[in-house]
Design an enzyme around this catalytic site. Sequence first.
Site, short mmCIF file in Angstrom:
data_model
loop_
_atom_site.label_atom_id
_atom_site.label_comp_id
_atom_site.label_asym_id
_atom_site.label_seq_id
_atom_site.Cartn_x
_atom_site.Cartn_y
_atom_site.Cartn_z
N GLU A 1 -23.88 63.34 54.10
CA GLU A 1 -23.48 62.52 55.15
C GLU A 1 -24.07 61.16 54.68
OE1 GLU A 1 -23.89 62.03 60.39
OE2 GLU A 1 -26.14 62.16 59.09
N ASP B 1 -21.22 64.74 66.98
CA ASP B 1 -22.09 63.63 67.34
C ASP B 1 -20.67 62.65 67.35
OD1 ASP B 1 -24.60 63.31 65.92
OD2 ASP B 1 -24.00 62.39 64.15
O1 TEU Z 1 -25.97 61.01 62.58
C1 TEU Z 1 -26.03 60.09 61.54
C2 TEU Z 1 -25.37 58.39 62.35
O2 TEU Z 1 -25.76 58.04 63.49
C3 TEU Z 1 -24.03 58.56 62.53
O3 TEU Z 1 -23.97 58.63 61.45
C4 TEU Z 1 -22.69 59.09 63.63
O4 TEU Z 1 -21.36 58.70 62.95
C5 TEU Z 1 -23.53 58.24 64.84
O5 TEU Z 1 -24.53 59.44 65.40
C6 TEU Z 1 -21.98 57.65 65.56
O6 TEU Z 1 -23.01 57.09 66.37
C7 TEU Z 1 -26.96 61.82 62.12
C8 TEU Z 1 -27.34 63.20 62.49
O7 TEU Z 1 -25.62 64.15 62.79
C9 TEU Z 1 -27.28 62.89 63.76
O8 TEU Z 1 -27.83 63.52 65.30
C10 TEU Z 1 -28.84 62.29 64.24
O9 TEU Z 1 -28.52 61.70 65.72
C11 TEU Z 1 -28.73 61.36 63.07
O10 TEU Z 1 -28.59 61.53 61.73
C12 TEU Z 1 -30.26 61.01 62.86
O11 TEU Z 1 -30.78 62.25 62.28
#
Ligand code: TEU
Length: 538
Positions: free
Chosen positions: A245, A310
Site C-alpha cells: 500500500e 477505507d
Molecule cells: O490505510 C492508509 C491510509 O490511511 C490511506 O491510504 C487511505 O487511503 C486513507 O485511510 C483514506 O482515508 C491503511 C489502512 O488501510 C487503514 O485502514 C488504516 O487505518 C491505516 O493504514 C493505518 O494503519
Amino acid sequence: MKKTWWKEAVVYQVYWRSFYDTDGDGYGDLEGVIRKLDYIKELGADVVWLNPCYGSPDVDNGYDISDYRSIMPKAGTMDDFERLLQEVHARGMKLIMDLVVNHTSDQHPWFVESRSSKDNPYRDYYIWRKEANNWRSYFTPSTWEYDETTGEYYFHSFATEQPDLNWENPKVREEIFDMMRFWLDKGIDGFRMDVINLLAKQAGFPDAEHPDVISYLGNNPGIHDYLQEMHEKVLKHYDVFTVGEIPFVTPEDGLLYVGEDRGELNTLFHFEVCDYMAHWDMARFKEIQKRWYEGMWGRGWNSQFLNNHDHTRLVTRFGNDTTFRTESATCFATLLHTLPGMPYVYQGEEIGMTGVRFDTIDDYNDIAMKNKYKEETGKGRDPQEVFESLLHLARDNSRTPMHWDDSSMAGFTGGTPWIKVNPNYKEINVAAALADPNSVFYYYKKLIQLRKEHEVMVYGSYEPVLEDHPQLYAYFRTLGTEKWLIVLNISEQSVSFELPESAASVSRETVITNYPDDHAGGSGALTMRPFEAVIYRF
Ligand code: TEU
C-alpha cells in the site's frame, strides 16, 4: 513479459469483522470466513486477503497491533486461523495477510517499555524527540504526542494510539522480519503491506512549508534499503506474493518498489484515484491509467481497485446506486477486470452493495472520521455541516456488515452488529444475487472466468481510443493475434459513436456485455445505454 501465478490472479478482500459472525458477538470471525469460503470459491477468486486479525485494542479496527503473533479474540483463535489457512488451500486458493509494521498499538509491550524511561532498552524502538515539528498526521493535527513520563514527544503517522516504529533501529527490523517468518512458516501465501512506503522518515524532521500536504510522511531516503533487506532476509526464501500500500507515489517511484529487477515487492496500490478523485472524473481517470501503463508496463505490475475498507463503495462514489445500480456495478466491474493489473474485489462489491448514510455521528465508528469531526467542530464549525461534509468519503461507508440474506441483520449475525447494517439489505443480498442469473454476482463470476480463459486480459497491451470522449472509455487489449475492444459508457445518458476505423471494418463477436441484448450484429455506428459495458473480440 514474465508470467507468474499472481499476475493472473483475482483477489477477494475479506474484512472479517463485517463478513460473517458465527458466535453472536456482533463481530464477524475467522470461523465465519471458513463457512463462506465456498461462496468465495464460487465467485472464482484465487487469493483471499484478510484484514488484520492480530491481538489489538482495536482503536483503528486492527491496524493498531499489540501482539503480532496472536489472533484477536473477536476474530477467534490461532487454531481457527490454522484451519482457515488449510481450508483456503484445500480449495486451491491462497491466503495473504495484512502486514502492519509502520506502527504498533500504544499497548504493544515494546511501546509500554519504550515510554517508561529514556534509558529503557526499548526506547529506540520508537521515535522520540524533545520538540515537535509542524507535521500533520493522517488522523490528527500533529504527528507528535507529548508524553509526560519522560517529557518527550513520540511520532505517529496515524492516531496517537499508533506510535510509529523506528526502522533505523536494526533490532526493530530483526523483530519484524522474525515475525514475518512466523506467519510465512505457517504457510501463508504473502502479505498486503500497510503503508509500507512510510517506514523511512525524513532526517531531522524539518518543518513543512505546506503541513496539510502530508506527502512528507512517505517515500523518504532509506525506504528501499529496508525493503531490499526485507526481501533478502525474508521474502525471497518463500514462494509468496506481496502488494504494497503505497500512497503519494508516481509511476517512476512505483517502479522503484515493484520493478521486476529490484528485489522489493511484487505489486502496489497507488492512490491517485481513491485518495484524490472524490467523484468520477473521466479525463483524469484516463490520464492516470495511461500514465501508469506507460510508466510501468513490462517492468512492474499494477493493481486495480475502486474501493476497499477505507473507501466508499464504488457504485455510491463513482456510479449510481439507485436507478443504475446494477448497470454501474457491472460497468465498473468490466473496467476493473480489463485494465492492466490485478483486480481486487472488496467483499460485497460483487453483489453491488452501496455506501451508507447514517443519521448521526454516533452511528459511525471510524477513528479517522470521529477525529476529523472533533477537530473541525472544535474550530467552532457547525456540527451538522461538518457531519454532512464527511459523509461522502466516510470509511464506514464500506465497513457495514455483509448482506447474506433478507433475514434480520442481513443474516450477518444473531446478535447486535458492531456497526449498523445498511437498511437496503432486504433488496441487495447474496441469496437474492445467487437466485438471479442476471445479478451483479454472476457478471463478476463471468469476468473472472474469462480471465482464466483469455490471457489477453492479463498480458495484453493497452491502447486507449476515443481519448477525449467525456462519456465513453474505450481501449484495445492485444496479445499476439487476440485483439479485444472494451467500450464503457460511464454516464447516465445514452451516447452514440462510431467504432474506430481499425475495428469497424473487421467482423467482431461479443465477449460479454452488461445489458441483456447486445449490438454485435450492427455496423460501425453504436449507441451505448447508461453504464453499458461491452467487450468485442476481433
Ligand atoms: O490505510 C492508509 C491510509 O490511511 C490511506 O491510504 C487511505 O487511503 C486513507 O485511510 C483514506 O482515508 C491503511 C489502512 O488501510 C487503514 O485502514 C488504516 O487505518 C491505516 O493504514 C493505518 O494503519
